[in-house]
Design a protein around this motif. Structure first.
Motif, PDB file in Angstrom:
ATOM      1  N   GLU A 242       0.809  -1.218   0.000  1.00 11.24           N
ATOM      2  CA  GLU A 242       0.000   0.000   0.000  1.00 11.24           C
ATOM      3  C   GLU A 242       0.851   1.280   0.000  1.00 11.24           C
ATOM      4  O   GLU A 242       0.568   2.206  -0.762  1.00 11.24           O
ATOM      5  CB  GLU A 242      -0.960  -0.001   1.189  1.00 11.24           C
ATOM      6  N   PRO A 243       1.897   1.390   0.842  1.00  4.14           N
ATOM      7  CA  PRO A 243       2.730   2.607   0.779  1.00  4.14           C
ATOM      8  C   PRO A 243       3.383   2.820  -0.588  1.00  4.14           C
ATOM      9  O   PRO A 243       3.448   3.955  -1.067  1.00  4.14           O
ATOM     10  CB  PRO A 243       3.776   2.370   1.873  1.00  4.14           C
ATOM     11  N   ILE A 244       3.867   1.742  -1.210  1.00  2.00           N
ATOM     12  CA  ILE A 244       4.499   1.894  -2.530  1.00  2.00           C
ATOM     13  C   ILE A 244       3.466   2.345  -3.564  1.00  2.00           C
ATOM     14  O   ILE A 244       3.702   3.283  -4.341  1.00  2.00           O
ATOM     15  CB  ILE A 244       5.168   0.571  -2.959  1.00  2.00           C
ATOM     16  N   ALA A 245       2.297   1.680  -3.564  1.00  2.00           N
ATOM     17  CA  ALA A 245       1.257   2.040  -4.525  1.00  2.00           C
ATOM     18  C   ALA A 245       0.767   3.467  -4.291  1.00  2.00           C
ATOM     19  O   ALA A 245       0.550   4.223  -5.245  1.00  2.00           O
ATOM     20  CB  ALA A 245       0.095   1.055  -4.426  1.00  2.00           C
ATOM     21  N   THR A 246       0.609   3.849  -3.020  1.00  2.00           N
ATOM     22  CA  THR A 246       0.186   5.217  -2.705  1.00  2.00           C
ATOM     23  C   THR A 246       1.243   6.223  -3.129  1.00  2.00           C
ATOM     24  O   THR A 246       0.924   7.316  -3.613  1.00  2.00           O
ATOM     25  CB  THR A 246      -0.110   5.352  -1.198  1.00  2.00           C
ATOM     26  N   GLY A 247       2.508   5.865  -2.974  1.00  2.00           N
ATOM     27  CA  GLY A 247       3.587   6.757  -3.388  1.00  2.00           C
ATOM     28  C   GLY A 247       3.596   7.008  -4.886  1.00  2.00           C
ATOM     29  O   GLY A 247       3.751   8.151  -5.337  1.00  2.00           O
ATOM     30  N   PHE A 248       3.427   5.953  -5.673  1.00  2.00           N
ATOM     31  CA  PHE A 248       3.380   6.131  -7.124  1.00  2.00           C
ATOM     32  C   PHE A 248       2.146   6.945  -7.536  1.00  2.00           C
ATOM     33  O   PHE A 248       2.218   7.769  -8.456  1.00  2.00           O
ATOM     34  CB  PHE A 248       3.384   4.769  -7.826  1.00  2.00           C
ATOM     35  N   ARG A 249       1.051   6.707  -6.850  1.00  2.00           N
ATOM     36  CA  ARG A 249      -0.147   7.507  -7.135  1.00  2.00           C
ATOM     37  C   ARG A 249       0.095   8.974  -6.787  1.00  2.00           C
ATOM     38  O   ARG A 249      -0.343   9.873  -7.507  1.00  2.00           O
ATOM     39  CB  ARG A 249      -1.322   6.952  -6.327  1.00  2.00           C
ATOM     40  N   PHE A 250       0.826   9.217  -5.713  1.00  2.00           N
ATOM     41  CA  PHE A 250       1.170  10.582  -5.308  1.00  2.00           C
ATOM     42  C   PHE A 250       1.987  11.279  -6.403  1.00  2.00           C
ATOM     43  O   PHE A 250       1.715  12.430  -6.766  1.00  2.00           O
ATOM     44  CB  PHE A 250       1.947  10.536  -3.990  1.00  2.00           C
ATOM     45  N   LEU A 251       2.973  10.580  -6.943  1.00  2.00           N
ATOM     46  CA  LEU A 251       3.801  11.170  -7.998  1.00  2.00           C
ATOM     47  C   LEU A 251       2.967  11.456  -9.247  1.00  2.00           C
ATOM     48  O   LEU A 251       3.162  12.473  -9.930  1.00  2.00           O
ATOM     49  CB  LEU A 251       4.956  10.227  -8.332  1.00  2.00           C
ATOM     50  N   HIS A 252       2.036  10.565  -9.547  1.00  4.58           N
ATOM     51  CA  HIS A 252       1.149  10.785 -10.690  1.00  4.58           C
ATOM     52  C   HIS A 252       0.316  12.049 -10.503  1.00  4.58           C
ATOM     53  O   HIS A 252       0.163  12.873 -11.422  1.00  4.58           O
ATOM     54  CB  HIS A 252       0.241   9.561 -10.869  1.00  4.58           C
ATOM     55  N   LEU A 253      -0.225  12.237  -9.293  1.00  5.29           N
ATOM     56  CA  LEU A 253      -1.037  13.421  -9.021  1.00  5.29           C
ATOM     57  C   LEU A 253      -0.194  14.690  -9.005  1.00  5.29           C
ATOM     58  O   LEU A 253      -0.675  15.762  -9.398  1.00  5.29           O
ATOM     59  CB  LEU A 253      -1.770  13.251  -7.683  1.00  5.29           C
ATOM     60  N   VAL A 254       1.048  14.584  -8.555  1.00  5.39           N
ATOM     61  CA  VAL A 254       1.947  15.744  -8.602  1.00  5.39           C
ATOM     62  C   VAL A 254       2.139  16.200 -10.039  1.00  5.39           C
ATOM     63  O   VAL A 254       2.101  17.398 -10.354  1.00  5.39           O
ATOM     64  CB  VAL A 254       3.306  15.400  -7.952  1.00  5.39           C
ATOM     65  N   PHE A 255       2.321  15.245 -10.932  1.00  3.94           N
ATOM     66  CA  PHE A 255       2.500  15.559 -12.350  1.00  3.94           C
ATOM     67  C   PHE A 255       1.265  16.275 -12.909  1.00  3.94           C
ATOM     68  O   PHE A 255       1.377  17.169 -13.756  1.00  3.94           O
ATOM     69  CB  PHE A 255       2.759  14.265 -13.128  1.00  3.94           C
ATOM     70  N   ILE A 256       0.069  15.922 -12.421  1.00  4.09           N
ATOM     71  CA  ILE A 256      -1.172  16.532 -12.925  1.00  4.09           C
ATOM     72  C   ILE A 256      -1.407  17.911 -12.331  1.00  4.09           C
ATOM     73  O   ILE A 256      -1.776  18.860 -13.042  1.00  4.09           O
ATOM     74  CB  ILE A 256      -2.374  15.608 -12.616  1.00  4.09           C
ATOM     75  N   PHE A 257      -1.151  18.075 -11.018  1.00  4.75           N
ATOM     76  CA  PHE A 257      -1.598  19.288 -10.338  1.00  4.75           C
ATOM     77  C   PHE A 257      -0.521  20.352 -10.149  1.00  4.75           C
ATOM     78  O   PHE A 257      -0.857  21.483  -9.787  1.00  4.75           O
ATOM     79  CB  PHE A 257      -2.212  18.930  -8.976  1.00  4.75           C
ATOM     80  N   VAL A 258       0.744  20.030 -10.364  1.00  6.20           N
ATOM     81  CA  VAL A 258       1.775  21.066 -10.261  1.00  6.20           C
ATOM     82  C   VAL A 258       1.518  22.212 -11.240  1.00  6.20           C
ATOM     83  O   VAL A 258       1.622  23.393 -10.881  1.00  6.20           O
ATOM     84  CB  VAL A 258       3.183  20.460 -10.452  1.00  6.20           C
ATOM     85  N   PRO A 259       1.145  21.936 -12.515  1.00 10.73           N
ATOM     86  CA  PRO A 259       0.821  23.051 -13.416  1.00 10.73           C
ATOM     87  C   PRO A 259      -0.339  23.909 -12.906  1.00 10.73           C
ATOM     88  O   PRO A 259      -0.363  25.122 -13.120  1.00 10.73           O
ATOM     89  CB  PRO A 259       0.456  22.359 -14.731  1.00 10.73           C
ATOM     90  N   VAL A 260      -1.292  23.297 -12.223  1.00  8.30           N
ATOM     91  CA  VAL A 260      -2.410  24.056 -11.665  1.00  8.30           C
ATOM     92  C   VAL A 260      -1.912  25.018 -10.595  1.00  8.30           C
ATOM     93  O   VAL A 260      -2.319  26.191 -10.543  1.00  8.30           O
ATOM     94  CB  VAL A 260      -3.473  23.098 -11.091  1.00  8.30           C
ATOM     95  N   ILE A 261      -1.005  24.533  -9.729  1.00  3.84           N
ATOM     96  CA  ILE A 261      -0.468  25.377  -8.658  1.00  3.84           C
ATOM     97  C   ILE A 261       0.392  26.497  -9.228  1.00  3.84           C
ATOM     98  O   ILE A 261       0.313  27.652  -8.790  1.00  3.84           O
ATOM     99  CB  ILE A 261       0.335  24.504  -7.669  1.00  3.84           C
TER     100      ILE A 261
END
Length: 692
Positions: free
Chosen positions: A127-146
């Motif tokens: 779960e921590p590994i899967a959550t971490g990869f999901r976190f990086l995916h969301l960073v890629f999506i929302f950093v341009p928004v920020i």
């Protein structure tokens, strides 16, 4: 890899509070009791992970068979006085308890040591590994928004868009498109945020409301496997017909239409229907003016809702990440009044409710039970015996979308449809305390039927009464075929409706998608009634102070005294138009209240806001059909019904006359509104002195 693991573990620490299990005593099933995860140390968490697995009878996957939708109905109707929780909260607790005790089929019956090892790897590594990869995916999506946030300060202001700047409007749209790419949880988050006009700007909520799912449909093979598991039969043995193309694909599930085989079409409404006398049965069939319909046999055409595979785990990880960022935002000075961690927790509960199809099936059963003797609304029959966590089977609702009536007009039926929707909602709110929380036009349909002439079935001196027919003819499909060619042609649509009405057809509303409901617990309901009483007495100052004192964070309120004075000014404005309340748009008043709430940082309970927003949406729909819709006149029959249930005597004994004042006031207004125009209409219709 290390970065993903670190991010995953960080998010896990900020996950929303685990739902506290409780002991649920029922005849057919039992649940393990437990304790809240709040305040658990790391050592306690490790012990929880390595706890002894439940037995095959009481827990794990075997529990799924015990917790049927019928069991959820029983759970929801437990006495609230024991724990202060609503029925929805208790159903969610039972559902989460089942997940906590989940054991894979391959490990069922294994020794406790093997199950403990699986739990350790699942909880602390996978779960921590899967959550971490999901976190990086969301960073890629929302950093341009920020990064593009500064653009909100550019561009001219647009008066028609709540006076927002052009750059702000663009940024809202960019945020919405990013949330669509982020997946199910963020799509639902945007749709939920669109309803919280007490927190977010009005224009942002308006743009968020356009969020829709672009999720790809899962394969037909997965659907068939999931359905076979729910029915415990081969796929070919279940359906006579099955449309392989989904009717719709949502963020968390997709829906199919099918026709059950005769041996699968078993209807049991013993928990909903009650024995009826001849008079009661007659009243449900005879008079179209009373708008009553007889009982009808559910169709064997069904709608099947199937969850996307692994959607529960994906949503769980997203909620952990949301909780992590909410805690960071809450640490920023001046932002704590928003209480984002609490909002994420509330949103998480809403998401989890939609991830268990048995809860939606139980909601339909409760709605059908509440409306069994009413005629204003109809809810599809849920096939509880075939419904599981991943699959829900319900009667296919054949009706004309309400959106068609909003676009083309309701014709001769517009007032009747608007009044029925208002009456159904007020019954949910004031009598049942069980409110459909997603009443947009897409979830409301209109069916047509021909009332049965029961006069020939009533007893007479010369002959015995004939038995009543089991159902009146449902002619919705027939009417739909007549109306369908005229969509977009308003005149032809209106004339066809007039012809349908002349032929004796009557409309009835259908409410679908009951996955989300709102219930007010004792505390919130008391707060709601106290606020209602203050407004009924036109004491806006008291109402303002009650809202400040009973909000989530009274210390964070800005200028509470000014807020109370503004509420007094608003209420006095309503009081000055006591006998013209039909001309007042309740939506405008509630919007002004929500603007004041947002400006003064008065944090209301989410359930209370849901009720307010349901009133807003319903009045908007009703006035689109009938511009003369009067919410206060619509409440009058409900107050009369409350008065006949002993509530009046209780109010007199307690000395609380506020509800009685509202009742008497509305009755007086109703009487005084008998104008000369009404008398003229009676004369024209030859009703005062009919010719013989």
């Amino acid at each position: 890899m290390r970065a993903a693991l670190f991010a995953g573990r960080a998010c896990s620490r900020f996950t929303s509070q685990t739902v506290r299990p409780q002991v649920l005593r029922h005849i057919q099933y039992s649940l393990h009791s437990g304790r809240s995860a709040r305040g658990f140390s790391n050592w306690q968490q490790v012990r929880h992970v390595f706890r002894k697995p439940p037995s095959a009878v009481k827990g794990g996957t075997a529990l799924a068979a015990a917790l049927s939708p019928t069991a959820f109905v029983s759970i929801s109707q437990d006495d609230e006085d024991e724990d202060g929780k609503t029925g929805e909260e208790r159903m969610l607790e039972a559902s989460r308890e089942e997940i906590d005790n989940f054991v894979p089929d391959s490990l069922r019956g294994s020794k406790g040591f093997r199950v403990s090892i699986w739990r350790f790897f699942d909880h602390w590594i996978i779960e921590p590994i899967a959550t971490g990869f999901r976190f990086l995916h969301l960073v890629f999506i929302f950093v341009p928004v920020i990064v593009t946030i500064p653009i909100i300060y550019f561009g001219g202001r647009i008066p028609t868009r709540d006076n927002e700047r052009a750059g702000t409007i663009w940024w809202y749209g960019f945020l919405v498109s990013s949330m669509e790419r982020a997946g199910a949880a963020f799509i639902k988050l945007g749709q939920w945020a669109a309803s919280r006009t007490d927190i977010f700007p009005t224009e942002m909520c308006a743009i968020m409301s356009s969020l829709h799912s672009n999720a790809p449909a899962h394969s037909l093979k997965v659907t068939k496997q999931t359905i076979e598991k729910a029915f415990k039969r081969k796929f070919d043995e279940i359906f006579e017909e099955f449309q392989e193309t989904p009717l719709g694909v949502g963020a968390i599930a997709q829906v199919y239409k099918a026709k059950l085989k005769p041996d699968m079409h078993m209807v049991d409404e013993s928990d909903v229907l009650e024995p009826q006398t001849l008079r009661q049965r007659a009243m449900k069939t005879v008079d179209p003016l009373l708008k009553s319909t007889p009982q009808r046999v559910p169709s064997n055409y069904v709608a099947i809702k199937v969850l996307h595979p692994n959607i529960e785990r994906v949503v769980r990880r997203d909620l952990k990440i949301m909780a992590f960022f909410a805690s960071i935002i809450n640490a920023i000075p001046t932002m704590e009044w928003l209480s984002f961690p609490d909002e994420v927790q509330q949103f998480g509960e809403m998401m989890r409710l939609q991830l268990d199809m048995r809860i939606e099936s139980a909601n339909l059963t409760i709605f059908r039970k509440n409306f069994r003797s009413r005629s204003t609304a109809w809810f599809p029959y849920p096939y509880s015996q075939y419904t599981t966590r991943q699959v829900m089977v319900e009667e296919f609702a054949t009706g004309i979308p309400l959106e068609d009536f909003l676009q083309n007009g309701g014709g001769v039926f517009q007032k009747e449809i608007a009044d029925e929707g208002l009456d159904a909602f007020l019954h949910m709110l004031l009598i049942d305390n069980f409110i459909h929380a997603d009443l947009h036009p897409g979830n409301i349909m209109v069916r047509f039927y021909k009332p049965v002439d029961v006069r020939k079935h009533l007893p007479s001196i010369r002959r015995r009464a004939e038995p009543l027919p089991e159902e009146s003819k449902d002619v919705t499909e027939e009417v739909l075929q007549r109306l369908r060619p005229h969509r977009g042609a308003k005149d032809a649509w209106t004339s066809t409706l007039a012809q349908i009405e002349h032929e004796g057809y009557r409309p009835q509303l259908i409410f679908i998608d009951a996955g989300l409901v709102t219930e007010l617990n004792h505390q919130n309901r008391d707060n709601f009634l106290d606020l209602f009483k203050a407004i009924a007495e036109f004491d806006g100052y008291k109402a303002g102070h009650l809202m400040v004192q009973r909000c989530r964070q009274p210390d964070a309120v800005i200028d509470g005294e000014v807020f109370a004075l503004r509420m007094q000014h608003l209420v006095l404005g309503v009081k000055s138009q006591t006998f013209a309340l039909g001309n007042i748009k309740i939506g405008d008043i509630l919007n002004e209240v929500l603007d004041m709430v947002r400006g003064h940082h008065v944090r209301l309970e989410g359930d209370f806001v849901n009720v307010v927003l349901s009133i807003l949406l319903l009045e908007g729909i009703g006035r689109s059909l009938d511009p003369e819709l009067d919410l206060f006149s619509g409440a009058l029959p409900i107050l009369r019904q409350l008065g006949t249930k002993g509530s009046t005597a209780e109010m007199l004994r307690s000395g609380d006359l506020s509800m009685l004042k509202v009742w008497v006031g509305l009755e007086t207004r109703k009487f005084l509104q008998a104008s000369v125009e009404s008398v003229e209409l009676c004369v024209k219709a030859d009703q005062l002195s009919p010719n013989i």
